[in-house]
Design a protein around this motif. Sequence first.
Motif, mmCIF file in Angstrom:
data_model
loop_
_atom_site.group_PDB
_atom_site.id
_atom_site.type_symbol
_atom_site.label_atom_id
_atom_site.label_comp_id
_atom_site.label_asym_id
_atom_site.label_seq_id
_atom_site.Cartn_x
_atom_site.Cartn_y
_atom_site.Cartn_z
ATOM 1 N N ASP A 206 0.558 -1.585 0.127
ATOM 2 C CA ASP A 206 -0.309 -0.242 -0.070
ATOM 3 C C ASP A 206 0.911 1.094 -0.004
ATOM 4 O OD1 ASP A 206 -2.386 1.276 0.256
ATOM 5 O OD2 ASP A 206 -1.914 1.787 2.258
ATOM 6 N N ASN A 207 1.807 1.337 0.822
ATOM 7 C CA ASN A 207 2.636 2.571 0.484
ATOM 8 C C ASN A 207 3.580 2.530 -0.787
ATOM 9 O OD1 ASN A 207 2.412 3.577 3.397
ATOM 10 N ND2 ASN A 207 3.724 2.923 4.082
ATOM 11 N N LEU A 208 4.054 1.858 -0.791
ATOM 12 C CA LEU A 208 4.819 1.265 -2.029
ATOM 13 C C LEU A 208 3.927 2.642 -3.394
ATOM 14 C CD1 LEU A 208 7.176 0.778 -4.012
ATOM 15 C CD2 LEU A 208 6.235 -1.329 -4.376
ATOM 16 N N LEU A 209 2.899 2.165 -3.297
ATOM 17 C CA LEU A 209 1.940 2.471 -4.636
ATOM 18 C C LEU A 209 1.171 3.791 -4.496
ATOM 19 C CD1 LEU A 209 -0.444 -0.963 -4.670
ATOM 20 C CD2 LEU A 209 1.583 -0.504 -6.107
ATOM 21 N N ARG A 210 0.722 3.656 -3.073
ATOM 22 C CA ARG A 210 0.170 5.439 -2.622
ATOM 23 C C ARG A 210 1.408 6.574 -2.936
ATOM 24 N NH1 ARG A 210 -4.764 5.346 0.404
ATOM 25 N NH2 ARG A 210 -4.111 6.992 2.244
ATOM 26 N N LYS A 211 2.148 6.389 -1.752
ATOM 27 C CA LYS A 211 3.237 6.838 -1.585
ATOM 28 C C LYS A 211 4.848 6.784 -2.508
ATOM 29 C CE LYS A 211 1.465 7.410 2.937
ATOM 30 N NZ LYS A 211 2.404 7.390 4.519
ATOM 31 N N GLY A 212 5.213 5.645 -2.994
ATOM 32 C CA GLY A 212 6.058 5.196 -4.002
ATOM 33 C C GLY A 212 6.840 5.213 -2.269
ATOM 34 N N LYS A 213 6.585 4.326 -0.845
ATOM 35 C CA LYS A 213 7.742 4.633 -0.771
ATOM 36 C C LYS A 213 7.993 3.625 0.333
ATOM 37 C CE LYS A 213 6.863 5.637 5.442
ATOM 38 N NZ LYS A 213 6.001 5.767 5.654
ATOM 39 N N VAL A 214 9.551 3.420 0.515
ATOM 40 C CA VAL A 214 10.161 2.080 0.846
ATOM 41 C C VAL A 214 10.651 2.073 1.498
ATOM 42 C CG1 VAL A 214 12.229 1.113 0.250
ATOM 43 C CG2 VAL A 214 10.338 1.678 -1.827
ATOM 44 N N THR A 215 10.194 0.992 2.997
ATOM 45 C CA THR A 215 11.597 1.088 4.120
ATOM 46 C C THR A 215 11.890 0.313 4.319
ATOM 47 O OG1 THR A 215 8.592 1.337 4.958
ATOM 48 C CG2 THR A 215 11.147 0.858 6.214
ATOM 49 N N LEU A 216 13.105 0.265 4.308
ATOM 50 C CA LEU A 216 14.324 -0.384 5.016
ATOM 51 C C LEU A 216 14.924 -0.573 6.548
ATOM 52 C CD1 LEU A 216 16.607 0.923 1.516
ATOM 53 C CD2 LEU A 216 15.124 -0.923 1.789
ATOM 54 N N PRO A 217 15.526 -1.503 6.884
ATOM 55 C CA PRO A 217 15.954 -1.158 8.068
ATOM 56 C C PRO A 217 17.130 -0.979 7.719
ATOM 57 C CG PRO A 217 17.351 -3.670 7.087
ATOM 58 C CD PRO A 217 15.373 -2.852 6.107
ATOM 59 N N GLY A 218 18.371 -0.002 9.195
ATOM 60 C CA GLY A 218 19.474 0.242 8.790
ATOM 61 C C GLY A 218 20.246 -1.179 9.033
ATOM 62 N N PHE A 219 21.942 -0.683 8.837
ATOM 63 C CA PHE A 219 22.291 -2.020 9.244
ATOM 64 C C PHE A 219 22.754 -2.016 10.462
ATOM 65 C CE2 PHE A 219 24.595 0.090 4.927
ATOM 66 C CZ PHE A 219 23.524 -1.229 4.340
ATOM 67 N N SER A 220 22.377 -1.078 11.636
ATOM 68 C CA SER A 220 22.802 -1.488 13.195
ATOM 69 C C SER A 220 21.947 -2.419 13.409
ATOM 70 C CB SER A 220 22.593 -0.424 14.041
ATOM 71 O OG SER A 220 21.515 0.711 13.571
ATOM 72 N N THR A 221 20.515 -2.738 12.784
ATOM 73 C CA THR A 221 19.637 -3.178 13.863
ATOM 74 C C THR A 221 19.701 -4.713 13.102
ATOM 75 O OG1 THR A 221 18.139 -2.814 11.796
ATOM 76 C CG2 THR A 221 18.005 -1.740 13.512
ATOM 77 N N LEU A 222 20.746 -5.329 12.338
ATOM 78 C CA LEU A 222 20.153 -6.624 11.414
ATOM 79 C C LEU A 222 21.411 -7.797 11.581
ATOM 80 C CD1 LEU A 222 20.973 -5.596 7.798
ATOM 81 C CD2 LEU A 222 19.350 -6.171 8.227
ATOM 82 N N HIS A 223 21.272 -8.625 12.480
ATOM 83 C CA HIS A 223 21.506 -10.057 12.428
ATOM 84 C C HIS A 223 22.290 -11.024 11.655
ATOM 85 C CE1 HIS A 223 21.036 -8.290 16.777
ATOM 86 N NE2 HIS A 223 19.624 -8.647 15.893
ATOM 87 N N CYS A 224 23.454 -10.783 11.550
ATOM 88 C CA CYS A 224 23.461 -11.902 10.440
ATOM 89 C C CYS A 224 25.108 -12.460 10.653
ATOM 90 C CB CYS A 224 24.879 -10.455 9.145
ATOM 91 S SG CYS A 224 23.627 -9.499 8.452
#
Length: 489
Positions: free
Chosen positions: A464-482
């Motif tokens: 819905d956010n992509l179609l309505r707002k062109g909005k992509v949400t991404l995690p910051g690297f500090s929050t990733l557990h790899c």
Amino acid sequence: MKPNLKQWKQLMLFGICAWGLLFLVIFIYFADNNSVEPVPSAFSYIEDKKLPPIQGKQRVIMGALQDPSLSYAIDEGILNSFKSGPGSLKTIADVENYFESEDEFIMSKKKKATVYRDSNQSARYRQSSHSRQRKTRRNVRRAKQQMLEESDEWNGFSSTMSKSFLQKLWKGNVSSKMLTPRLQKARREYLRANKLGVSFSGKQNSRKLSAQELLCILKKRAHVRTLDGKEAPFSNLGWEKYFPHIPLNKLYPQGFSTCAVVSSAGAILNSSLGAEIDSHDAVLRFNSAPTHNYEKDVGNKTTMRIINSQILTNPSHHFSDSSLYKDVTLVAWDPSPYYADLHMWYHKPDYNFFPPYEHHRKKNPNQPFYILHPKFTWELWKIIQENSNEKIQPNPPSSGFIGILIMMSLCEKVHVYEYIPSYRQTDLCHYHEQYYDAACTLGAYHPLLYEKMLIQRINQGTEDNLLRKGKVTLPGFSTLHCPINDHIT
């Protein structure tokens, strides 16, 4: 003689009256015919698209409604189709009716009052007539669109991205073969020219990586790096005193919770995203994109601005005295040879931005102003190539992609606006300039198409956010557990 003269006068008077009545009948006949609205020509839609946008409060963009009283009804109609939550992409077939019949919607609104004044029988006749006209115009537009997409002379003034292509882009399922002949030709020319001497020795991943695997690769390899003056030739020239002593990735030790990356794309006009953008802890903008007169759509806050070397060297941007480049963190970059030969790059940059950079640092020594190390931008290019099924343009990624990765290293969550276009997609390159070209969205010099597919794959936001707002949400690297030792093939 007198009786004959009297009769002659009567005949003359009668003739004059007859000619007057005939003239009146002819006038009424042609007036009625002209009142019928003509069916638009095959090129009328293109001609409407060529109207330049009006900057400021009354600006209009290509593909947008020009009657404010009608815009709300249309926007609500399409947006309601996206409110079904996850899986809403299944309803896009219904959305196509909006894209294809916008002109008919406006025409029916104009004629509705007349229909109500007529009898029921007349109303049914008019509706039937309008239906036939709409069908004719729809067929004309489809034929015209096919003609444009098959023509090398196609100039991008109309909405060159087909609706089916936009839908595939939302799903991350596109390739260069779906581009128009003009953009395909541009891609081939850049591949053949290979101006920067790219010789890719890596290999493409044998399978499509998951979003988590891609994110971990980016975290592991996309370390933001800027010039520090310790490498030749800058160390020999005494440039260490000009570069900031605090590295960019340590400039904000506390980091940011949420950040906004604001694309300069024309699609952000009429979005009313300004308040949402300003609500973030930090906001990144690009090049000469202004906020004045556009606050409602793009917001007003600016924390960081990424600028390419043309901004520093082209006098039209007024880099030395414009308020756009003051009181913010600046990050400049310039394409270098693939092997990042700093000597060659310093003496022959794409645009000679080193003198104006030196001048600005002497004048504003306390302003954080960085130059990206070429190895950082080319590492991003390698990641894109490794995760693409085709050869991508042998040129560095766009400022947009670079900016997204920088903010992912500084923020816990990154919201990107109109990098992947919403349903407002338009060929207007930048919301603040009167220039139209599909290459600004899909790429000619930059491998934009492949960048956007990669970003779409790691998007954690809603459809819905992509179609309505062109909005992509991404995690910051500090929050990733790899995993520490991850080996991906």
